[in-house]
Design an enzyme around this catalytic site. Structure first.
Site, PDB file in Angstrom:
ATOM      1  N   SER A   1       0.837  -1.195   0.000  1.00  0.00           N
ATOM      2  CA  SER A   1       0.000   0.000   0.000  1.00  0.00           C
ATOM      3  C   SER A   1       0.880   1.257   0.000  1.00  0.00           C
ATOM      4  CB  SER A   1      -0.943  -0.053   1.204  1.00  0.00           C
ATOM      5  OG  SER A   1      -1.913   0.961   1.159  1.00  0.00           O
TER       6      SER A   1
ATOM      7  N   HIS B   1      -2.119  -1.104  -4.734  1.00  0.00           N
ATOM      8  CA  HIS B   1      -3.570  -1.116  -4.935  1.00  0.00           C
ATOM      9  C   HIS B   1      -4.077   0.310  -5.110  1.00  0.00           C
ATOM     10  CE1 HIS B   1      -5.018   0.335  -0.852  1.00  0.00           C
ATOM     11  NE2 HIS B   1      -3.724   0.179  -0.660  1.00  0.00           N
TER      12      HIS B   1
END
Length: 382
Positions: free
Chosen positions: A93, A116
């Site tokens: 992330s 993501h």
């Protein structure tokens, strides 16, 4: 509460940055007093290293606040020192933004990398235009992340956007093929496992919260090696099998002290969450008591709050019993008065049946008043 990073000088020309755990913009409300904005303190700590020519960043983080990660990214890119990033477990992330700031990225052979689309947490009620604005902000944030990725990986914006859309978990080799990693190190083993509820992945004793993600990494019997990517539902179906494998491979954890020693970061996170829940529960209890306090005696309210803590429901019941007790004492005193007068009732004195009806009506009113007060309604009057 400590920062999520630690700087130290290795020599006059080399510094080290250990960045483990969740990336955040500011300290939580229960943290110690002092510098509240992490980015400000990070800048001060980086400058305190002096005129170094090489900075090694050791990272094991599941991500966190994208704006805090962007601030750290800018500080590392602007610093004159050569920056070498070493992935010592997980870089997922927002933590991958920091990789893009490194001149060289090295990863242990069984490290994990994940990219993501950015997420937004919402509370409250919103109309269509409000949500469209949130979508626009997320698009802008994604573009800023991709720009950093492009400078590191050499991939196109379209290729990187597609990876982010997939919520892509990568092995060190896969991340190297995509350009996020420059070198793989084979001489270190990453210890990794999933918790029973599949919420946390624990890597080198650091717990990373995956509750905001749709996919999970799973591991082979060799600690830390990624086997495949599955949905949380499929991972849950294999939970019992993985637990049996874990117990056969090593000594199972049997008490709290062993759990603290094995997973200190996870235990700290659980304690912090428990404190937050306890504070919120107590705040709600006091608020509900205050809402019905005008229908209850001050002595009973004080008792419910501090002496014998109880919730508003039990307080309302206690108040009802107290009112009923006063009514019973009154009736008994009245009956004694009649007996003292030779059993002669005043001319307008109500009958026993009428007294009973009056008492029942008073009890019903007391219940209704307590419930209406708790719900914010109007007190019954006659």
């Amino acid at each position: 509460m400590n920062n999520f990073w630690e700087f130290r000088n290795i020599s006059e020309t080399e510094g080290e940055l250990i960045l483990y755990g969740q990336i955040a913009s500011s300290k939580p409300w229960w943290a110690d007093e002092g510098e509240g904005i992490y980015a400000n303190q990070f800048t001060k700590d980086l400058k305190a290293l002096g005129n170094i020519s090489h900075l090694v960043m050791r990272i094991n983080s599941g991500g966190g606040d994208v704006f805090a990660a962007n601030a750290i990214y800018a500080q590392l890119k602007a610093h004159p020192a050569k920056v070498t990033g070493i992935i010592e477990g997980v870089a997922a992330s927002a933590a991958t933004i920091l990789l893009a700031a490194c001149d060289i990225v090295k990863a242990w052979s069984n490290a994990t990398i994940m990219v993501h689309d950015p997420l937004a947490g919402l509370m409250g009620y919103y109309n269509k235009k409000d949500l469209e604005k949130v979508g626009d902000v997320l698009d802008t944030v994604k573009s800023s992340i991709i720009n950093g990725y492009i400078s590191k990986t050499g991939r196109t914006a379209e290729e990187l956007s597609a990876l982010m859309d997939q919520e892509k978990w990568m092995t060190a080799e896969e991340a190297m093929a995509e350009g996020f990693v420059d070198e793989i190190m084979d001489d270190v083993i990453v210890e990794a496992s999933m918790t029973k509820d599949n919420r946390f992945v624990v890597v080198n004793s650091i717990a990373h919260d995956l509750s905001g993600f749709n996919t999970r990494p799973t591991f082979t019997s060799a600690p830390g090696l990624i086997q495949s990517l599955q949905s949380p539902q499929n991972v849950a179906q294999q939970g019992s099998k993985n637990e049996n494998q874990k117990e056969s491979d090593g000594v199972p954890i049997t008490n709290i002290e062993e759990l603290k020693n094995e997973y200190p970061q996870l235990c700290n996170q659980l304690v912090e969450q428990a404190v937050k829940n306890a504070v919120e529960t107590e705040r709600n209890r006091m608020k509900e008591i205050d809402e019905i306090s005008n229908t209850v005696s001050p002595e009973l309210v004080n008792k419910a709050k501090y002496e014998e803590p109880m919730d508003a429901g039990k307080l309302a019941f206690m108040a009802l019993k107290e009112d009923a007790g006063r009514g019973e004492v009154f009736i008994q005193a009245r009956q004694q008065e009649l007996q003292n007068n030779g059993g002669v009732k005043p001319e307008n004195s109500p009958s026993d049946a009428d007294q009973k009806k009056v008492q029942e009506s008073a009890n019903i009113d007391a219940i209704a008043n307590a419930m209406n007060a708790r719900r914010g309604g109007t007190e019954l009057t006659k």
